[in-house]
Design an enzyme around this catalytic site. Sequence first.
Site, PDB file in Angstrom:
ATOM      1  N   LYS A 186      54.811  48.306  29.136  1.00 26.25           N
ATOM      2  CA  LYS A 186      56.098  48.113  29.773  1.00 26.25           C
ATOM      3  C   LYS A 186      56.601  49.388  30.445  1.00 26.25           C
ATOM      4  O   LYS A 186      57.487  49.356  31.268  1.00 26.25           O
ATOM      5  CB  LYS A 186      57.141  47.731  28.706  1.00 26.25           C
ATOM      6  CG  LYS A 186      56.810  46.554  27.864  1.00 26.25           C
ATOM      7  CD  LYS A 186      57.892  46.412  26.765  1.00 26.25           C
ATOM      8  CE  LYS A 186      57.405  45.441  25.736  1.00 26.25           C
ATOM      9  NZ  LYS A 186      58.302  45.464  24.538  1.00 26.25           N
ATOM     10  N   GLY A 187      56.019  50.522  30.044  1.00 27.58           N
ATOM     11  CA  GLY A 187      56.576  51.812  30.441  1.00 27.58           C
ATOM     12  C   GLY A 187      56.703  52.036  31.943  1.00 27.58           C
ATOM     13  O   GLY A 187      57.596  52.748  32.400  1.00 27.58           O
ATOM     14  N   ASP A 228      53.315  55.083  33.956  1.00 22.59           N
ATOM     15  CA  ASP A 228      54.458  55.975  33.750  1.00 22.59           C
ATOM     16  C   ASP A 228      53.999  57.339  33.260  1.00 22.59           C
ATOM     17  O   ASP A 228      54.499  58.363  33.721  1.00 22.59           O
ATOM     18  CB  ASP A 228      55.468  55.370  32.757  1.00 22.59           C
ATOM     19  CG  ASP A 228      54.825  54.894  31.459  1.00 22.59           C
ATOM     20  OD1 ASP A 228      53.645  54.514  31.493  1.00 22.59           O
ATOM     21  OD2 ASP A 228      55.491  54.920  30.418  1.00 22.59           O
ATOM     22  N   ASP A 253      48.980  60.529  28.708  1.00 19.38           N
ATOM     23  CA  ASP A 253      49.076  61.385  27.527  1.00 19.38           C
ATOM     24  C   ASP A 253      47.656  61.835  27.199  1.00 19.38           C
ATOM     25  O   ASP A 253      47.176  62.851  27.706  1.00 19.38           O
ATOM     26  CB  ASP A 253      49.717  60.563  26.404  1.00 19.38           C
ATOM     27  CG  ASP A 253      50.377  61.434  25.356  1.00 19.38           C
ATOM     28  OD1 ASP A 253      49.897  62.563  25.156  1.00 19.38           O
ATOM     29  OD2 ASP A 253      51.355  61.015  24.736  1.00 19.38           O
ATOM     30  N   LYS A 276      50.901  64.820  30.726  1.00 23.53           N
ATOM     31  CA  LYS A 276      51.001  65.942  29.783  1.00 23.53           C
ATOM     32  C   LYS A 276      49.641  66.615  29.776  1.00 23.53           C
ATOM     33  O   LYS A 276      48.753  66.218  29.006  1.00 23.53           O
ATOM     34  CB  LYS A 276      51.320  65.427  28.371  1.00 23.53           C
ATOM     35  CG  LYS A 276      52.745  64.906  28.214  1.00 23.53           C
ATOM     36  CD  LYS A 276      52.959  64.414  26.788  1.00 23.53           C
ATOM     37  CE  LYS A 276      54.383  63.977  26.559  1.00 23.53           C
ATOM     38  NZ  LYS A 276      54.542  63.316  25.251  1.00 23.53           N
ATOM     39  N   PHE A 296      58.591  65.158  23.290  1.00 20.33           N
ATOM     40  CA  PHE A 296      58.927  63.743  23.154  1.00 20.33           C
ATOM     41  C   PHE A 296      59.870  63.344  24.289  1.00 20.33           C
ATOM     42  O   PHE A 296      61.057  63.640  24.234  1.00 20.33           O
ATOM     43  CB  PHE A 296      59.575  63.477  21.797  1.00 20.33           C
ATOM     44  CG  PHE A 296      59.288  62.097  21.294  1.00 20.33           C
ATOM     45  CD1 PHE A 296      59.448  60.989  22.125  1.00 20.33           C
ATOM     46  CD2 PHE A 296      58.823  61.891  20.016  1.00 20.33           C
ATOM     47  CE1 PHE A 296      59.168  59.706  21.688  1.00 20.33           C
ATOM     48  CE2 PHE A 296      58.534  60.618  19.552  1.00 20.33           C
ATOM     49  CZ  PHE A 296      58.706  59.525  20.399  1.00 20.33           C
ATOM     50  N   ASP A 335      59.877  54.770  26.071  1.00 18.88           N
ATOM     51  CA  ASP A 335      60.690  54.403  24.914  1.00 18.88           C
ATOM     52  C   ASP A 335      60.377  55.223  23.665  1.00 18.88           C
ATOM     53  O   ASP A 335      59.353  55.898  23.590  1.00 18.88           O
ATOM     54  CB  ASP A 335      60.452  52.930  24.565  1.00 18.88           C
ATOM     55  CG  ASP A 335      59.093  52.711  23.868  1.00 18.88           C
ATOM     56  OD1 ASP A 335      58.079  53.208  24.383  1.00 18.88           O
ATOM     57  OD2 ASP A 335      59.060  52.071  22.802  1.00 18.88           O
TER      58      ASP A 335
HETATM   59  C1  PRP Z   1      52.087  54.486  27.007  1.00 18.80           C
HETATM   60  C2  PRP Z   1      52.017  54.671  28.516  1.00 18.80           C
HETATM   61  C3  PRP Z   1      50.554  54.597  28.814  1.00 18.80           C
HETATM   62  C4  PRP Z   1      49.925  55.134  27.550  1.00 18.80           C
HETATM   63  C5  PRP Z   1      49.496  56.550  27.766  1.00 18.80           C
HETATM   64  O1  PRP Z   1      52.123  53.124  26.722  1.00 18.80           O
HETATM   65  O2  PRP Z   1      52.757  53.677  29.203  1.00 18.80           O
HETATM   66  O3  PRP Z   1      50.131  53.283  29.060  1.00 18.80           O
HETATM   67  O4  PRP Z   1      50.907  55.091  26.511  1.00 18.80           O
HETATM   68  O5  PRP Z   1      48.875  57.059  26.614  1.00 18.80           O
HETATM   69  P1  PRP Z   1      47.385  57.626  26.603  1.00 18.80           P
HETATM   70  O6  PRP Z   1      47.184  58.424  27.862  1.00 18.80           O
HETATM   71  O7  PRP Z   1      47.348  58.472  25.363  1.00 18.80           O
HETATM   72  O8  PRP Z   1      46.438  56.476  26.511  1.00 18.80           O
HETATM   73  P2  PRP Z   1      52.521  52.540  25.301  1.00 18.80           P
HETATM   74  O9  PRP Z   1      51.275  52.185  24.547  1.00 18.80           O
HETATM   75  O10 PRP Z   1      53.485  53.460  24.626  1.00 18.80           O
HETATM   76  O11 PRP Z   1      53.239  51.165  25.667  1.00 18.80           O
HETATM   77  P3  PRP Z   1      54.541  50.896  26.565  1.00 18.80           P
HETATM   78  O12 PRP Z   1      54.206  51.282  27.977  1.00 18.80           O
HETATM   79  O13 PRP Z   1      54.784  49.428  26.426  1.00 18.80           O
HETATM   80  O14 PRP Z   1      55.672  51.720  26.007  1.00 18.80           O
END
Ligand code: PRP
Length: 215
Positions: A79-80, A136, A139, A167, A188, A195
């Site tokens: 959803k991000g 979005d 990480d 990051k 964070f 979220d």
């Molecule tokens: C977050 C973000 C990416 C992912 C990045 O999604 O939207 O899809 O994490 O992390 P990574 O590079 O370590 O794989 P999340 O799983 O938090 O779901 P959300 O978008 O619904 O909040």
Amino acid sequence: MTGALTTTVTGVPTLAGAFPGATTEPEAQDPGAPHGYPGELAAVLIGAEQLRDKIAELAAAVAADHDLDTPPLLVCVLKGAVMFVTDFARAMPVPVELEFMAVSSYGSATSSSGVVRILKDLDRDITGRRVVIVEDIIDSGLTLSSLRKNLATRGPARVDVVALLRKPAAVKVDADVRYVGFDIPTEFVVGYGLDFNERYRDLPFVGLLAEHVYR
Ligand code: PRP
């Protein structure tokens, strides 16, 4: 391409106003308060105006690299990325089409195999299309790397990635991200789609969560 576009946000502001763009937020002293989150945000990291300017730059760069007759197909990863994709699509100077995917990592974040489970797939065939994955945040890069590989098997003309935030210190795999908005510290961050326990996605800026909220 990426280097010219990406803005590095260095250091972590301890007070709102200690970084570019922050002073444009009228709520700088308690940035969460006007949005129903009093005392929950330590600072604004990237203000709404800075986000708008960067998204216009990213959209112009993606459009400049588009040489197919069919419109780019934006794939929003829920959803991000939802706030980002709606602003990004509206900033694009060429027509685009929208698709949505929802994915989830196998295992915990720290022991992730890097393979994502698809919870919601695309509604259509992408053969011969230019696909632009809209994320979005990068990480570890594992979600994106797995998603790229998955989409590449479906015969697209090309697959690019546009990510609003990255990051760099946390990236474990090179997911080949062509367009990046901001390189940010490993802190964070919430807001503008991001979220913590499903809260703060509705903030119009990217902010730093106050430590007492997540400790
Ligand atoms: C977050 C973000 C990416 C992912 C990045 O999604 O939207 O899809 O994490 O992390 P990574 O590079 O370590 O794989 P999340 O799983 O938090 O779901 P959300 O978008 O619904 O909040």
